[in-house]
Design a protein around this motif. Structure first.
Motif, PDB file in Angstrom:
ATOM      1  N   ARG A   4       0.834  -1.189   0.000  1.00  0.00           N
ATOM      2  CA  ARG A   4       0.000   0.000   0.000  1.00  0.00           C
ATOM      3  C   ARG A   4       0.877   1.249   0.000  1.00  0.00           C
ATOM      4  NH1 ARG A   4      -4.873  -0.969   4.345  1.00  0.00           N
ATOM      5  NH2 ARG A   4      -5.343  -3.126   3.818  1.00  0.00           N
ATOM      6  N   LYS A   5       0.318   2.341  -0.467  1.00  0.00           N
ATOM      7  CA  LYS A   5       1.052   3.593  -0.433  1.00  0.00           C
ATOM      8  C   LYS A   5       1.360   3.955   1.012  1.00  0.00           C
ATOM      9  CE  LYS A   5       0.994   8.312  -2.221  1.00  0.00           C
ATOM     10  NZ  LYS A   5       0.220   9.332  -2.949  1.00  0.00           N
ATOM     11  N   GLY A   6       2.609   4.346   1.279  1.00  0.00           N
ATOM     12  CA  GLY A   6       3.031   4.671   2.632  1.00  0.00           C
ATOM     13  C   GLY A   6       3.696   3.523   3.354  1.00  0.00           C
ATOM     14  N   GLU A   7       3.667   2.322   2.765  1.00  0.00           N
ATOM     15  CA  GLU A   7       4.257   1.155   3.406  1.00  0.00           C
ATOM     16  C   GLU A   7       5.462   0.666   2.621  1.00  0.00           C
ATOM     17  OE1 GLU A   7       1.549  -1.990   4.247  1.00  0.00           O
ATOM     18  OE2 GLU A   7      -0.078  -0.630   4.801  1.00  0.00           O
ATOM     19  N   GLY A   8       6.508   0.306   3.337  1.00  0.00           N
ATOM     20  CA  GLY A   8       7.656  -0.324   2.718  1.00  0.00           C
ATOM     21  C   GLY A   8       7.511  -1.833   2.735  1.00  0.00           C
ATOM     22  N   VAL A   9       8.557  -2.519   2.284  1.00  0.00           N
ATOM     23  CA  VAL A   9       8.546  -3.975   2.291  1.00  0.00           C
ATOM     24  C   VAL A   9       8.444  -4.489   3.716  1.00  0.00           C
ATOM     25  CG1 VAL A   9       9.874  -6.035   1.710  1.00  0.00           C
ATOM     26  CG2 VAL A   9       9.836  -4.092   0.135  1.00  0.00           C
ATOM     27  N   PHE A  10       9.166  -3.825   4.638  1.00  0.00           N
ATOM     28  CA  PHE A  10       9.104  -4.181   6.050  1.00  0.00           C
ATOM     29  C   PHE A  10       8.316  -3.100   6.781  1.00  0.00           C
ATOM     30  CE2 PHE A  10      13.057  -5.975   4.385  1.00  0.00           C
ATOM     31  CZ  PHE A  10      12.855  -7.317   4.662  1.00  0.00           C
ATOM     32  N   ALA A  11       7.246  -3.500   7.447  1.00  0.00           N
ATOM     33  CA  ALA A  11       6.392  -2.542   8.141  1.00  0.00           C
ATOM     34  C   ALA A  11       5.744  -3.232   9.329  1.00  0.00           C
ATOM     35  CB  ALA A  11       5.327  -1.986   7.198  1.00  0.00           C
ATOM     36  N   PHE A  12       5.332  -2.426  10.303  1.00  0.00           N
ATOM     37  CA  PHE A  12       4.722  -2.930  11.522  1.00  0.00           C
ATOM     38  C   PHE A  12       3.274  -2.444  11.600  1.00  0.00           C
ATOM     39  CE2 PHE A  12       9.242  -2.530  12.167  1.00  0.00           C
ATOM     40  CZ  PHE A  12       9.609  -3.677  12.853  1.00  0.00           C
ATOM     41  N   ASN A  13       2.336  -3.370  11.753  1.00  0.00           N
ATOM     42  CA  ASN A  13       0.945  -2.983  11.928  1.00  0.00           C
ATOM     43  C   ASN A  13       0.757  -2.269  13.262  1.00  0.00           C
ATOM     44  OD1 ASN A  13       0.329  -4.189   9.520  1.00  0.00           O
ATOM     45  ND2 ASN A  13      -0.816  -5.899  10.391  1.00  0.00           N
ATOM     46  N   TYR A  14      -0.080  -1.240  13.258  1.00  0.00           N
ATOM     47  CA  TYR A  14      -0.353  -0.501  14.492  1.00  0.00           C
ATOM     48  C   TYR A  14      -1.825  -0.126  14.554  1.00  0.00           C
ATOM     49  CZ  TYR A  14      -0.858   3.802  11.812  1.00  0.00           C
ATOM     50  OH  TYR A  14      -1.317   4.744  10.928  1.00  0.00           O
ATOM     51  N   SER A  15      -2.264   0.283  15.734  1.00  0.00           N
ATOM     52  CA  SER A  15      -3.613   0.827  15.897  1.00  0.00           C
ATOM     53  C   SER A  15      -3.563   1.972  16.898  1.00  0.00           C
ATOM     54  CB  SER A  15      -4.597  -0.244  16.376  1.00  0.00           C
ATOM     55  OG  SER A  15      -4.254  -0.701  17.678  1.00  0.00           O
ATOM     56  N   LEU A  16      -4.446   2.944  16.690  1.00  0.00           N
ATOM     57  CA  LEU A  16      -4.646   4.062  17.616  1.00  0.00           C
ATOM     58  C   LEU A  16      -6.127   4.068  17.980  1.00  0.00           C
ATOM     59  CD1 LEU A  16      -2.628   6.898  15.803  1.00  0.00           C
ATOM     60  CD2 LEU A  16      -1.897   5.595  17.799  1.00  0.00           C
ATOM     61  N   THR A  17      -6.450   3.830  19.229  1.00  0.00           N
ATOM     62  CA  THR A  17      -7.842   3.755  19.653  1.00  0.00           C
ATOM     63  C   THR A  17      -8.048   4.535  20.945  1.00  0.00           C
ATOM     64  OG1 THR A  17      -7.397   1.693  20.859  1.00  0.00           O
ATOM     65  CG2 THR A  17      -8.213   1.491  18.600  1.00  0.00           C
ATOM     66  N   GLY A  18      -9.272   5.033  21.120  1.00  0.00           N
ATOM     67  CA  GLY A  18      -9.602   5.736  22.348  1.00  0.00           C
ATOM     68  C   GLY A  18      -9.795   7.220  22.124  1.00  0.00           C
ATOM     69  N   PRO A  19      -9.695   8.020  23.190  1.00  0.00           N
ATOM     70  CA  PRO A  19      -9.937   9.462  23.089  1.00  0.00           C
ATOM     71  C   PRO A  19      -8.946  10.137  22.149  1.00  0.00           C
ATOM     72  CG  PRO A  19      -9.897   8.735  25.381  1.00  0.00           C
ATOM     73  CD  PRO A  19      -9.417   7.593  24.572  1.00  0.00           C
ATOM     74  N   LEU A  20      -9.445  11.114  21.384  1.00  0.00           N
ATOM     75  CA  LEU A  20      -8.584  11.847  20.464  1.00  0.00           C
ATOM     76  C   LEU A  20      -7.425  12.511  21.176  1.00  0.00           C
ATOM     77  CD1 LEU A  20     -11.190  13.523  18.089  1.00  0.00           C
ATOM     78  CD2 LEU A  20      -9.265  12.132  17.356  1.00  0.00           C
ATOM     79  N   THR A  21      -7.665  12.973  22.394  1.00  0.00           N
ATOM     80  CA  THR A  21      -6.632  13.699  23.133  1.00  0.00           C
ATOM     81  C   THR A  21      -5.525  12.791  23.654  1.00  0.00           C
ATOM     82  OG1 THR A  21      -8.022  13.521  25.105  1.00  0.00           O
ATOM     83  CG2 THR A  21      -8.183  15.559  23.820  1.00  0.00           C
ATOM     84  N   LYS A  22      -5.837  11.495  23.852  1.00  0.00           N
ATOM     85  CA  LYS A  22      -4.825  10.581  24.384  1.00  0.00           C
ATOM     86  C   LYS A  22      -5.146   9.155  23.950  1.00  0.00           C
ATOM     87  CE  LYS A  22      -2.126   9.618  28.538  1.00  0.00           C
ATOM     88  NZ  LYS A  22      -2.028   9.817  30.014  1.00  0.00           N
ATOM     89  N   PRO A  23      -4.945   8.839  22.673  1.00  0.00           N
ATOM     90  CA  PRO A  23      -5.289   7.493  22.199  1.00  0.00           C
ATOM     91  C   PRO A  23      -4.310   6.446  22.694  1.00  0.00           C
ATOM     92  CG  PRO A  23      -4.238   8.745  20.453  1.00  0.00           C
ATOM     93  CD  PRO A  23      -4.436   9.704  21.593  1.00  0.00           C
ATOM     94  N   ALA A  24      -4.811   5.224  22.820  1.00  0.00           N
ATOM     95  CA  ALA A  24      -3.955   4.094  23.166  1.00  0.00           C
ATOM     96  C   ALA A  24      -3.261   3.602  21.902  1.00  0.00           C
ATOM     97  CB  ALA A  24      -4.784   2.977  23.785  1.00  0.00           C
ATOM     98  N   VAL A  25      -1.970   3.311  22.031  1.00  0.00           N
ATOM     99  CA  VAL A  25      -1.148   2.890  20.893  1.00  0.00           C
ATOM    100  C   VAL A  25      -0.813   1.414  21.028  1.00  0.00           C
ATOM    101  CG1 VAL A  25       1.036   3.223  19.685  1.00  0.00           C
ATOM    102  CG2 VAL A  25      -0.150   5.190  20.678  1.00  0.00           C
ATOM    103  N   SER A  26      -1.039   0.677  19.956  1.00  0.00           N
ATOM    104  CA  SER A  26      -0.692  -0.744  19.945  1.00  0.00           C
ATOM    105  C   SER A  26       0.076  -1.058  18.672  1.00  0.00           C
ATOM    106  CB  SER A  26      -1.959  -1.599  20.016  1.00  0.00           C
ATOM    107  OG  SER A  26      -1.643  -2.982  19.888  1.00  0.00           O
ATOM    108  N   VAL A  27       1.188  -1.765  18.801  1.00  0.00           N
ATOM    109  CA  VAL A  27       2.005  -2.170  17.654  1.00  0.00           C
ATOM    110  C   VAL A  27       2.219  -3.672  17.706  1.00  0.00           C
ATOM    111  CG1 VAL A  27       4.240  -1.964  16.513  1.00  0.00           C
ATOM    112  CG2 VAL A  27       3.177   0.053  17.511  1.00  0.00           C
ATOM    113  N   ASN A  28       2.048  -4.333  16.582  1.00  0.00           N
ATOM    114  CA  ASN A  28       2.288  -5.766  16.492  1.00  0.00           C
ATOM    115  C   ASN A  28       3.699  -5.990  15.956  1.00  0.00           C
ATOM    116  OD1 ASN A  28       2.413  -8.486  15.927  1.00  0.00           O
ATOM    117  ND2 ASN A  28       0.436  -8.582  14.891  1.00  0.00           N
ATOM    118  N   PRO A  29       4.662  -6.307  16.826  1.00  0.00           N
ATOM    119  CA  PRO A  29       6.048  -6.443  16.365  1.00  0.00           C
ATOM    120  C   PRO A  29       6.247  -7.615  15.411  1.00  0.00           C
ATOM    121  CG  PRO A  29       5.825  -7.171  18.641  1.00  0.00           C
ATOM    122  CD  PRO A  29       4.521  -6.553  18.273  1.00  0.00           C
ATOM    123  N   LEU A  30       5.412  -8.658  15.520  1.00  0.00           N
ATOM    124  CA  LEU A  30       5.566  -9.819  14.643  1.00  0.00           C
ATOM    125  C   LEU A  30       5.179  -9.508  13.209  1.00  0.00           C
ATOM    126  CD1 LEU A  30       4.193 -12.679  16.914  1.00  0.00           C
ATOM    127  CD2 LEU A  30       6.576 -12.018  16.505  1.00  0.00           C
TER     128      LEU A  30
END
Length: 277
Positions: free
Chosen positions: A207-233
């Motif tokens: 996808r545009k913005g992604e290299g061959v090696f990339a880490f999936n992430y998510s940002l969830t919760g309040p706009l002012t302080k979202p929770a960050v999750s990254v899948n290292p695998l």
């Protein structure tokens, strides 16, 4: 704004102290000259919430008004609108096309040559994949992005980010998801690609913005302080598996940004679920 009609209409010069666009965004000091024949057409200048200057163009579209906005200081516009206080500099082009009911628009956004500085959510992402050099860069000059692109559907209560990317020499990001503007809640996901200038080599199938090696992430919760999750695998996963590890992007069935649901097994690696390339 509802417009329409046919025949010869008057020309209108407009000078408004304030035009309220949303609950939190107003155009102040608006000056414009418009023709009304066949629908409202014309150009205007204004400031966003009394701050950053913008110029715009209005044109008729399906009995309503399509609006294009431009600015030579994208960071100032985003800060004035209260959308992203960490952006600095850059140019911005924003196109809004009316769809469905009042207050519903398809949006195409392009920002060039901007920097993001001291963004807590981004710092948490970088920290999760131990990119100390990029953390230092963000604390100093900020992370440079040559291009940020996004396709969205906005309604009075929600923003659907159908596709998005942010690309620079240091890192690349893809993103999609939803923002509940009433509750102030965020639900975004995507992939983050470190050292994008090198990582992007051979990334034709990503996808545009992604290299061959990339880490999936998510940002969830309040706009002012979202929770960050990254899948290292996910950084070690093949491309097709990386896509399987995250939910599909939101879709819309009408308007300029119309997308379609496609079963994930029908997606060859070269397809991008309707994302802009």
């Amino acid at each position: 704004m509802e417009v329409g009609g046919s025949g010869q209409g008057p020309n209108i010069d407009v000078a408004l102290d304030r035009l309220q666009v949303t609950d939190s965004v107003a155009l102040t000091g608006l000056n414009g000259a418009f023709r009304t024949t066949g629908g409202l057409t014309g150009a205007f200048t204004a400031a966003v919430n009394g701050g950053a200057a913008i110029s715009g163009q209005v044109s008729p579209s399906a009995g309503r008004s399509a609006v294009s906005l431009n600015s030579d200081d994208a960071g100032a516009v985003l800060r004035s609108a209260g959308v992203l206080t960490q952006a600095r500099g850059g140019s911005m082009a924003l196109q809004l096309d009316p769809v469905a009911g009042p207050g519903n628009y398809d949006v195409n956004l392009r920002i060039e040559n901007t920097r993001i500085k001291d963004a807590p959510a981004m710092a948490a992402l970088l920290n999760a994949i131990s990119l100390v050099g990029l953390l230092d860069e963000m604390a100093g000059q900020g992370i440079f992005f040559a291009g940020i692109d996004s396709k969205m559907r906005i309604t009075p209560t929600e923003i659907k980010i159908l596709s998005g990317s942010a690309v620079g020499p240091s890192m690349g990001l893809s993103f999609d998801g939803t923002i509940d503007t009433v509750a102030g809640m965020l639900n975004l996901r995507g992939a983050i690609s470190p050292i994008y200038l090198l990582n992007a080599v051979g990334s034709v199938l990503t996808r545009k913005g992604e290299g061959v090696f990339a880490f999936n992430y998510s940002l969830t919760g309040p706009l002012t302080k979202p929770a960050v999750s990254v899948n290292p695998l996910s950084g070690l996963a093949p491309l097709f598996l990386r896509n399987l590890l995250r939910p599909p992007a939101p879709t819309v069935s009408d308007g300029p940004n119309a997308t379609r649901d496609v079963p994930i097994e029908d997606h060859p690696a070269a397809q991008t679920r309707g994302e802009d390339r």
